[in-house]
Design an enzyme around this catalytic site. Structure first.
Site, PDB file in Angstrom:
ATOM      1  CG  HIS A 267     -23.536   9.330   3.828  1.00 38.71           C
ATOM      2  ND1 HIS A 267     -24.521   9.063   2.891  1.00 38.71           N
ATOM      3  CD2 HIS A 267     -23.135   8.112   4.290  1.00 38.71           C
ATOM      4  CE1 HIS A 267     -24.688   7.759   2.799  1.00 38.71           C
ATOM      5  NE2 HIS A 267     -23.855   7.152   3.647  1.00 38.71           N
ATOM      6  CD  GLU A 268     -19.961   7.448   6.414  1.00 35.97           C
ATOM      7  OE1 GLU A 268     -20.495   6.709   7.264  1.00 35.97           O
ATOM      8  OE2 GLU A 268     -19.835   7.121   5.219  1.00 35.97           O
TER       9      GLU A 268
ATOM     10  CG  HIS B  70     -24.375   5.605   8.429  1.00 37.77           C
ATOM     11  ND1 HIS B  70     -25.376   4.694   8.164  1.00 37.77           N
ATOM     12  CD2 HIS B  70     -23.728   5.810   7.252  1.00 37.77           C
ATOM     13  CE1 HIS B  70     -25.330   4.359   6.879  1.00 37.77           C
ATOM     14  NE2 HIS B  70     -24.347   5.025   6.310  1.00 37.77           N
TER      15      HIS B  70
ATOM     16  CD  GLU C 240     -25.984   3.201   3.648  1.00 38.46           C
ATOM     17  OE1 GLU C 240     -25.938   4.425   3.391  1.00 38.46           O
ATOM     18  OE2 GLU C 240     -25.005   2.566   4.062  1.00 38.46           O
TER      19      GLU C 240
END
Length: 499
Positions: A268-269, A272, A298
């Protein structure tokens, strides 16, 4: 020379933003606790300096002159002038003493939250959070008074939403969330009934050393295209991605008894970080070269985590590497990991929630902070309303459990009020983008199965990353997917994956 003056001014602001980002990263990752007061003063001063630069009288004439000579600007400069003007208007709307007060209050509240959450200490946390919300209300009112006609705000909360998700208003969110509140409970019941007949999940049986987890995390980040010559992976209590485009700072949390949970947070990160690193280099250090907003941000992290990371083809592809680094525990077999990563069960913690129940966590927070800004709820009401909503949406009890209830997130103590809706808007965005990707690159699943991810990233880069803030939210989605954001693709994704 008016546009050039503005461009130089915003370049200077970008460098202050760079310093602020790295000081903030250090505060959460490496700073010793006793340095917090000094760090708070430094961060507050950076905020005031940025406000003073934007509130300089010379910029009034510069914007007026630039508007008169727009015929001399390239298309991207037109968009940059628009974004510079919005940043300037926001800065001029908020008094410098309010900027400083907010920076100090959020610094104090966030620092206290770290220990108070561990101690389940709502009593002492409440007055600190009350100050943060009071200042957020004051800021929202100032922004609405200055920009209501131009930005179309219909509430104070709209002004806060617009900071994190430009163009998003309650009028857009309410019908989208209403549909999810209608559809998800029934889907949740069907999915849980279906999964009850599946073989039991195999949980990790032996601890895995943190060093092995870090090695695997770095390997997965390399697979996902992360450049370790332009970024770092570090450890923190609450995973986040920070830094700047040229210097990505990804953080992770490790649990020796539950490795599986942390892997998806890293994916997930990394999403980003890839978005930030992929922003248009030619427009760097200018507003138009920044990210579109947190709903789009997001969408990229959730595309990486939900659409890519939890897909069967990706899990099957990375399973040999997982076992290489973590060992032959049956929990790390591909078929078991697939079931672990798509297991649906209501839980207390938002960041650990599956993608079916996750939107209900977000809706709970949205409805609470919306009412707090409107004045129809007070900070002292949060625990009771939180528990009532958890009962209603997920059938869970949080009475007296502040640590795993209203104190679990960093967003409110950090002053990020208006951020939470971005998570579910981002999930909808991600599903819509994935549907468009499959039309544009029909062989995407086969490529992912081979871990040949460059065509996927190239499509995201062309349609999202390289656009920066040159387009409006709606125009960005229409250009990428052919339609504005809606919930149909997200609900179709849930039905396809789980039913």
């Amino acid at each position: 020379m008016s546009y050039e003056l503005l461009s130089k001014t915003f370049y200077r602001l970008a460098q202050l933003g760079h310093a602020n980002a790295l000081l903030g990263w250090d505060q959460q990752v490496m700073m010793p606790p006793k340095a917090n007061q000094a760090r708070g003063l430094a961060l507050a001063e950076l905020s005031v300096m940025s406000a003073e630069i934007l509130q300089a009288p010379a910029l009034v004439e510069a914007f007026a002159a630039a508007n008169d000579r727009q015929d001399l600007l390239a298309d991207w400069q037109h968009a940059n002038l628009r974004e510079m003007r919005l940043d300037w208007q926001r800065a001029c709307a908020i008094p410098k003493d309010l900027v400083a007060a907010e920076a100090m209050a959020t610094n104090e509240c966030e620092h206290a939250w770290r220990q108070m959450r561990r101690d389940n200490n709502w009593r002492d946390f409440e007055p600190l959070l009350q100050t943060v919300f009071d200042l957020a209300k004051e800021k929202a009112q100032a922004l609405r008074a200055a920009l209501q006609d131009e930005r179309g705000y219909q509430s104070d909360y709209d002004a806060l939403l617009d900071i994190f998700d430009p163009g998003t208003r309650m009028q857009r969110i309410d019908p989208l969330f209403a549909q999810l509140k209608t559809e998800l409970p029934s889907l949740l019941e069907q999915i849980r009934a279906r999964q009850s007949s599946q073989p039991p999940l195999i949980r990790q049986s032996q601890p895995v050393a943190k060093a092995k987890q870090i090695e695997l995390a770095r390997e997965l980040m390399r697979v996902l295209g992360f450049d370790f010559d332009a970024g770092r992976l570090d450890e923190t209590g609450h995973p986040f991605s920070g830094g700047v485009s040229e210097d990505s700072r990804v953080t992770a949390r490790y649990d020796e008894d539950n490795v599986i949970e942390g892997l998806m947070a890293i994916i997930h990160e990394t999403g980003h970080a890839r978005y930030e690193a992929g922003l248009p280099e030619a427009w760097r250090h200018q507003p138009v070269g920044g990210s579109m907003g947190m709903g789009v941000h997001e969408s990229q992290s959730l595309f990486f985590e939900m659409q890519l990371g939890r897909s069967q083809v990706f899990i099957d592809a990375i399973a040999p590497r997982v076992r290489q680094y973590l060992g032959a525990d049956p929990a790390f077999a591909a078929d078991n990991m697939r079931r672990l990563y798509t297991h649906v069960e209501p839980g207390l913690i938002r960041v650990n929630a599956d993608e079916v129940t996750y939107p209900l966590h977000v809706i709970l927070r949205y409805e609470l902070e919306r009412d707090l800004i409107a004045g129809t709820a007070q900070v002292k009401d949060i625990p009771g309303r939180w528990d009532e909503a958890m009962h209603r949406y997920l059938g869970l009890n949080t009475e007296g459990n502040y640590r795993d209830g209203p104190m679990q997130d960093i967003h409110w103590p950090a002053g990020a009020i208006g951020y939470f809706p971005s998570y579910t808007l981002g999930a909808m965005n991600a599903a819509q983008l994935h549907a468009a990707l499959l039309k544009a690159v029909p062989k995407a699943p086969e490529l992912i199965a081979e871990l040949n991810l460059e065509p996927v990233f190239s499509w995201l880069s062309d349609n999202i990353w390289h656009q920066g803030r040159s387009l409006s939210y709606d125009d960005l989605m229409v250009q990428a997917t052919g339609e504005t954001l809606n919930s149909a693709h997200f609900l179709a994704h849930i039905r396809s994956r789980y039913l």
